[in-house]
Design an enzyme around this catalytic site. Structure first.
Site, PDB file in Angstrom:
ATOM      1  N   ARG A  36       3.692  -1.054  -1.384  1.00  0.00           N
ATOM      2  CA  ARG A  36       4.522   0.158  -1.550  1.00  0.00           C
ATOM      3  C   ARG A  36       3.705   1.382  -1.158  1.00  0.00           C
ATOM      4  O   ARG A  36       2.518   1.285  -0.890  1.00  0.00           O
ATOM      5  CB  ARG A  36       4.920   0.328  -3.026  1.00  0.00           C
ATOM      6  CG  ARG A  36       5.591  -0.825  -3.639  1.00  0.00           C
ATOM      7  CD  ARG A  36       6.017  -0.531  -5.067  1.00  0.00           C
ATOM      8  NE  ARG A  36       5.044  -0.957  -6.058  1.00  0.00           N
ATOM      9  CZ  ARG A  36       4.424  -0.150  -6.905  1.00  0.00           C
ATOM     10  NH1 ARG A  36       4.667   1.140  -6.877  1.00  0.00           N
ATOM     11  NH2 ARG A  36       3.567  -0.616  -7.794  1.00  0.00           N
ATOM     12  N   SER A  39      -8.840  10.627  -4.860  1.00  0.00           N
ATOM     13  CA  SER A  39      -7.787  11.596  -5.185  1.00  0.00           C
ATOM     14  C   SER A  39      -8.402  12.972  -5.363  1.00  0.00           C
ATOM     15  O   SER A  39      -9.566  13.100  -5.780  1.00  0.00           O
ATOM     16  CB  SER A  39      -7.105  11.197  -6.501  1.00  0.00           C
ATOM     17  OG  SER A  39      -6.290  12.267  -6.960  1.00  0.00           O
ATOM     18  N   TYR A  48      -8.194   8.248 -14.952  1.00  0.00           N
ATOM     19  CA  TYR A  48      -7.899   8.217 -13.508  1.00  0.00           C
ATOM     20  C   TYR A  48      -8.901   9.078 -12.725  1.00  0.00           C
ATOM     21  O   TYR A  48      -9.429   8.655 -11.688  1.00  0.00           O
ATOM     22  CB  TYR A  48      -6.466   8.708 -13.317  1.00  0.00           C
ATOM     23  CG  TYR A  48      -5.939   8.676 -11.909  1.00  0.00           C
ATOM     24  CD1 TYR A  48      -5.411   7.499 -11.371  1.00  0.00           C
ATOM     25  CD2 TYR A  48      -5.925   9.825 -11.125  1.00  0.00           C
ATOM     26  CE1 TYR A  48      -4.900   7.475 -10.077  1.00  0.00           C
ATOM     27  CE2 TYR A  48      -5.411   9.809  -9.838  1.00  0.00           C
ATOM     28  CZ  TYR A  48      -4.897   8.643  -9.316  1.00  0.00           C
ATOM     29  OH  TYR A  48      -4.385   8.622  -8.038  1.00  0.00           O
ATOM     30  N   ILE A  94       1.289  13.293  -3.293  1.00  0.00           N
ATOM     31  CA  ILE A  94       2.025  12.549  -2.267  1.00  0.00           C
ATOM     32  C   ILE A  94       3.254  11.909  -2.915  1.00  0.00           C
ATOM     33  O   ILE A  94       3.148  11.326  -4.008  1.00  0.00           O
ATOM     34  CB  ILE A  94       1.130  11.437  -1.650  1.00  0.00           C
ATOM     35  CG1 ILE A  94      -0.237  11.989  -1.215  1.00  0.00           C
ATOM     36  CG2 ILE A  94       1.854  10.749  -0.492  1.00  0.00           C
ATOM     37  CD1 ILE A  94      -0.232  13.035  -0.126  1.00  0.00           C
TER      38      ILE A  94
HETATM   39  P1  NAP Z   1       2.150   3.240  -5.859  1.00  0.00           P
HETATM   40  O1  NAP Z   1       3.327   3.647  -5.055  1.00  0.00           O
HETATM   41  O2  NAP Z   1       2.267   3.126  -7.330  1.00  0.00           O
HETATM   42  O3  NAP Z   1       1.583   1.862  -5.250  1.00  0.00           O
HETATM   43  C1  NAP Z   1       0.468   1.265  -5.834  1.00  0.00           C
HETATM   44  C2  NAP Z   1       0.090   0.030  -5.048  1.00  0.00           C
HETATM   45  O4  NAP Z   1      -1.085  -0.541  -5.644  1.00  0.00           O
HETATM   46  C3  NAP Z   1       1.170  -1.032  -5.069  1.00  0.00           C
HETATM   47  O5  NAP Z   1       1.223  -1.646  -3.803  1.00  0.00           O
HETATM   48  C4  NAP Z   1       0.649  -2.029  -6.118  1.00  0.00           C
HETATM   49  O6  NAP Z   1       1.034  -3.369  -5.874  1.00  0.00           O
HETATM   50  C5  NAP Z   1      -0.843  -1.912  -5.897  1.00  0.00           C
HETATM   51  N1  NAP Z   1      -1.614  -2.374  -7.048  1.00  0.00           N
HETATM   52  C6  NAP Z   1      -1.618  -1.854  -8.302  1.00  0.00           C
HETATM   53  N2  NAP Z   1      -2.458  -2.568  -9.080  1.00  0.00           N
HETATM   54  C7  NAP Z   1      -2.982  -3.546  -8.291  1.00  0.00           C
HETATM   55  C8  NAP Z   1      -3.900  -4.590  -8.517  1.00  0.00           C
HETATM   56  N3  NAP Z   1      -4.466  -4.783  -9.718  1.00  0.00           N
HETATM   57  N4  NAP Z   1      -4.219  -5.417  -7.487  1.00  0.00           N
HETATM   58  C9  NAP Z   1      -3.646  -5.239  -6.258  1.00  0.00           C
HETATM   59  N5  NAP Z   1      -2.763  -4.263  -5.997  1.00  0.00           N
HETATM   60  C10 NAP Z   1      -2.436  -3.429  -7.000  1.00  0.00           C
HETATM   61  O7  NAP Z   1       0.917   4.257  -5.626  1.00  0.00           O
HETATM   62  P2  NAP Z   1       0.585   5.228  -4.414  1.00  0.00           P
HETATM   63  O8  NAP Z   1       1.038   6.579  -4.786  1.00  0.00           O
HETATM   64  O9  NAP Z   1       0.997   4.635  -3.125  1.00  0.00           O
HETATM   65  O10 NAP Z   1      -1.010   5.232  -4.516  1.00  0.00           O
HETATM   66  C11 NAP Z   1      -1.850   4.510  -3.636  1.00  0.00           C
HETATM   67  C12 NAP Z   1      -3.280   4.987  -3.844  1.00  0.00           C
HETATM   68  O11 NAP Z   1      -3.344   6.394  -3.581  1.00  0.00           O
HETATM   69  C13 NAP Z   1      -3.786   4.796  -5.274  1.00  0.00           C
HETATM   70  O12 NAP Z   1      -5.142   4.457  -5.258  1.00  0.00           O
HETATM   71  C14 NAP Z   1      -3.589   6.163  -5.887  1.00  0.00           C
HETATM   72  O13 NAP Z   1      -4.456   6.370  -6.963  1.00  0.00           O
HETATM   73  C15 NAP Z   1      -3.928   7.034  -4.699  1.00  0.00           C
HETATM   74  N6  NAP Z   1      -3.405   8.406  -4.790  1.00  0.00           N
HETATM   75  C16 NAP Z   1      -2.072   8.642  -4.841  1.00  0.00           C
HETATM   76  C17 NAP Z   1      -1.603   9.967  -4.906  1.00  0.00           C
HETATM   77  C18 NAP Z   1      -0.167  10.313  -4.941  1.00  0.00           C
HETATM   78  O14 NAP Z   1       0.141  11.517  -5.077  1.00  0.00           O
HETATM   79  N7  NAP Z   1       0.765   9.371  -4.825  1.00  0.00           N
HETATM   80  C19 NAP Z   1      -2.534  11.023  -4.942  1.00  0.00           C
HETATM   81  C20 NAP Z   1      -3.876  10.726  -4.903  1.00  0.00           C
HETATM   82  C21 NAP Z   1      -4.306   9.420  -4.807  1.00  0.00           C
HETATM   83  P3  NAP Z   1       2.223  -4.129  -6.690  1.00  0.00           P
HETATM   84  O15 NAP Z   1       3.442  -3.284  -6.515  1.00  0.00           O
HETATM   85  O16 NAP Z   1       2.315  -5.443  -6.012  1.00  0.00           O
HETATM   86  O17 NAP Z   1       1.763  -4.228  -8.111  1.00  0.00           O
END
Ligand code: NAP
Length: 247
Positions: free
Chosen positions: A14, A141, A154, A187
């Site tokens: 995702r 992040s 986090y 994001i």
């Molecule tokens: P998201 O939509 O919640 O997606 C998280 C992804 O991580 C999913 O594919 C999930 O897989 C996977 N995941 C979670 N736990 C896992 C585990 N133990 N082993 C393998 N896969 C795992 O999050 P996102 O917003 O795309 O975030 C992606 C990255 O960007 C993260 O590291 C987050 O901290 C970082 N980030 C995001 C933002 C933001 O604003 N969105 C900002 C800064 C940093 P399943 O669905 O299969 O569980």
């Protein structure tokens, strides 16, 4: 053995991880789409990768589980002979004020976001060193740099990712392996959907670009750092945040 560029993206079912997998897809790449609990979504990512002419394998493993990580990377390397690019993207948030934070909330976030990156990096490092080639890109992040109330776990994990990036970069640049980080701001993904509307509006007012980021904004930076063109860049943190923080 694969002639294609073998790219592993953790947490690619995702959000940002899916976008990274799609951005890096193409006839010359085989993208391993890792997921933990969303097999259908991971299959959709793989289908998107294939629609761009690339090969893809969806692969379940929990990045926080040392045994599972070891087994998964052995399987990948046995099948393809190598990993060219590792993107440590998998992450979770379990927000709480420190005064109320449960030990489990701390451990879960540190285990997935920081230990996961350590385990996956360790699993690829020796094969990369033998081949004198590799690209590791870690997703940190903005809050790992500026902090955020309610996110001590986090932010600590994301700050840890930056330390890991810089130390590993120094260890292995002599083997032509680069290690960098991308630090997204706000994001729009499922992770940020959980943020209440009022807080979203307050956040928007802090973004000079006057819009939230899209997963593709992050994916473009990751793809650049993973490219051959970025071979002299290592230990860096690229901020992708619409000007919210300028580090
Ligand atoms: P998201 O939509 O919640 O997606 C998280 C992804 O991580 C999913 O594919 C999930 O897989 C996977 N995941 C979670 N736990 C896992 C585990 N133990 N082993 C393998 N896969 C795992 O999050 P996102 O917003 O795309 O975030 C992606 C990255 O960007 C993260 O590291 C987050 O901290 C970082 N980030 C995001 C933002 C933001 O604003 N969105 C900002 C800064 C940093 P399943 O669905 O299969 O569980």
């Amino acid at each position: 053995m694969s002639e294609q560029r073998v790219v592993v993206v953790t947490g690619a079912s995702r959000g940002i991880g899916r976008s990274i997998a799609v951005e890096m897809a193409g006839p010359q790449s085989h993208i391993i789409v890792n997921y933990n609990s969303s097999p259908e979504a991971a299959k959709q990512t793989s289908a998107l990768v294939e629609s761009r002419g690339g090969a893809s394998t969806a692969m379940q493993f929990n990045v926080a589980d040392p045994t599972a990580v070891k087994a998964a990377f052995k399987q990948i390397i046995d099948a393809h002979g190598r990993v060219d690019v590792l993107v440590n993207n998998a992450g979770i948030a379990k927000d709480n004020l420190l005064a109320l934070m449960k030990t489990g909330e701390w451990d879960d976030v540190l285990d997935t976001n920081l230990k996961g990156a350590f385990l996956c990096s360790q699993a690829v490092i020796k094969p990369m060193m033998r081949r004198h080639y590799g690209r590791i890109v870690n997703v940190t992040s903005v809050v790992g740099v500026i902090g955020n109330a309610g996110q001590c776990n986090y932010s600590a994990a994301k700050a840890g990712i930056i330390g890991l990036t810089r130390s590993l970069a120094r260890e292995i640049i002599s083997r032509n392996i680069t290690v960098n980080a991308v630090a997204p701001g706000f994001i729009e993904t499922e992770m940020t959907l959980a943020i209440p509307q009022k807080s979203r509006e307050a956040l928007l007012s802090q973004i000079p670009a006057a819009r939230y980021g899209a997963p593709q904004d992050v994916a473009a930076a990751v793809a650049f750092l993973a490219s051959d063109a970025a071979g002299y860049i290592t230990g860096q943190v690229i901020h992708v945040n619409g000007g919210m923080f300028m580090g």
